[in-house]
Design an enzyme around this catalytic site. Sequence first.
Site, PDB file in Angstrom:
ATOM      1  N   SER A 128       0.787  -1.237   0.000  1.00  0.00           N
ATOM      2  CA  SER A 128       0.000   0.000   0.000  1.00  0.00           C
ATOM      3  C   SER A 128       0.821   1.289   0.000  1.00  0.00           C
ATOM      4  O   SER A 128       0.227   2.364  -0.003  1.00  0.00           O
ATOM      5  CB  SER A 128      -0.929  -0.008   1.213  1.00  0.00           C
ATOM      6  OG  SER A 128      -0.175   0.121   2.407  1.00  0.00           O
ATOM      7  N   GLU A 166      -6.534   6.945  -5.671  1.00  0.00           N
ATOM      8  CA  GLU A 166      -5.306   7.184  -6.435  1.00  0.00           C
ATOM      9  C   GLU A 166      -5.384   6.611  -7.850  1.00  0.00           C
ATOM     10  O   GLU A 166      -4.590   6.975  -8.711  1.00  0.00           O
ATOM     11  CB  GLU A 166      -4.087   6.632  -5.678  1.00  0.00           C
ATOM     12  CG  GLU A 166      -3.949   7.308  -4.331  1.00  0.00           C
ATOM     13  CD  GLU A 166      -2.642   7.052  -3.601  1.00  0.00           C
ATOM     14  OE1 GLU A 166      -1.613   6.832  -4.253  1.00  0.00           O
ATOM     15  OE2 GLU A 166      -2.664   7.087  -2.356  1.00  0.00           O
ATOM     16  N   THR A 222      -8.823   2.578  -4.194  1.00  0.00           N
ATOM     17  CA  THR A 222      -8.320   3.870  -3.721  1.00  0.00           C
ATOM     18  C   THR A 222      -8.618   4.973  -4.733  1.00  0.00           C
ATOM     19  O   THR A 222      -8.707   4.704  -5.944  1.00  0.00           O
ATOM     20  CB  THR A 222      -6.794   3.775  -3.492  1.00  0.00           C
ATOM     21  OG1 THR A 222      -6.254   5.089  -3.394  1.00  0.00           O
ATOM     22  CG2 THR A 222      -6.077   3.075  -4.640  1.00  0.00           C
TER      23      THR A 222
END
Length: 352
Positions: free
Chosen positions: A86, A137, A135
């Site tokens: 992560s 991201e 996520t």
Amino acid sequence: MKTFLITGGAGFIGSNFIQYMIKKYNNINLINVDKLTYAGNLENLKDIEKNKNYKFIHADICDKVAIENIFKQYNIDYIVNFAAESHVDRSINDPETFVKTNIEGTVNLLNISKKYWSVDEDVYRDGCKFLQISTDEVYGSLGKTGYFFETTPLCPHSPYSASKASADLIIKAYFDTYKFPVNITRCSNNYGPYQFPEKLIPLMINNALNHKNLPVYGDGLNIRDWLYVEDHCKAIDLVLKKGKIGEIYNIGGHNERTNIDIVKFIVSYIKENVDVSVEESLIKFVKDRKGHDKRYGICPDKIYNDLGWKPETTFDVGIKTTIDWYLNNKSWMKNITNGQYKNYYKRIYGEN
Ligand code: NAD
Ligand code: TYD
């Protein structure tokens, strides 16, 4: 009685989620499968490890035999896939581990759950669901304005976010091709107890307490959208129960902060409450992260309108609770940074 397979449950968000679910429900079984990488720490779960509804299994999500054995032994209803490498900085140095766990591990979980949940062609046991914890991201980086929507094209930049985006696409393919029952959640940056001190907030707390430099990448003006981890756990619980199959849900609370503001807040809180000698002079602007995303900002309207979720913890309360937790759990910090939790694991489970 529903049985949840939680992967990566010894990590930051996974262990918060297990604790949240065990406290909230007494009619569920939780199986935590974790490889116990540097980021996995069973000490996070010591308060609930003896609970009769909880079981830990030491395994890698890429391991076909180990995961299949879990499905043979237990009637799994839900998978909540937290297991991942992560940390963006680690992915820049070692992309391969990220591809292995985040992509291949997810495919392995999909294949085995598909096999055990199938009752006919494209038909699965009632009530089963695969929830991928993704996520924000995966969407890439924003300019000064605008937000990430569930429909925003994926444009990841780091090996970490590219591996998470790849897993999201594979999951979408299993829904589109096999009608496999999936949801994907895409949450913004989490903060709270039990976060490994390589991530911004616990790293700065730990360094400030030890009078070590506080390394701020670039000009410190990159923006992240912070959410208290318990609010994320509540959203996951809701998506499991009410999320429409095949849908993606963004999770975030419109709480954007520059990195430098966060670091300065931590310094001033510690100076005021713990140690007057902690000063802003500890802050050092260092070489920027490669490919550093400038700004993340989640639009959470869909989960708010469709499922009725909204964050309950303000940043002011959440950040003070978080700093206080690290202050009250200095031995946790010491154990995890020294790798001492491995001894804890041996003591409890008697193996490596
Ligand atoms: P973490 O690094 O703290 O925990 C990851 C856990 O996964 C660890 O316990 C580790 O031992 C385990 N793990 C790693 N590889 C494994 C493997 N091959 N098999 C089994 N277990 C393995 O991560 P986190 O911050 O708790 O994040 C959990 C999930 O949430 C990740 O999928 C991450 O992409 C996602 N996410 C995190 C954030 C955040 O701010 N931390 C935000 C949005 C989404
Ligand atoms: P991080 O906690 O690694 O989360 P992510 O990169 O997944 O958002 O970093 C949060 C922000 O803080 C990011 O913009 C990078 C920055 N940062 C620093 O400035 N210094 C540090 O030592 C770390 C770990 C992060």
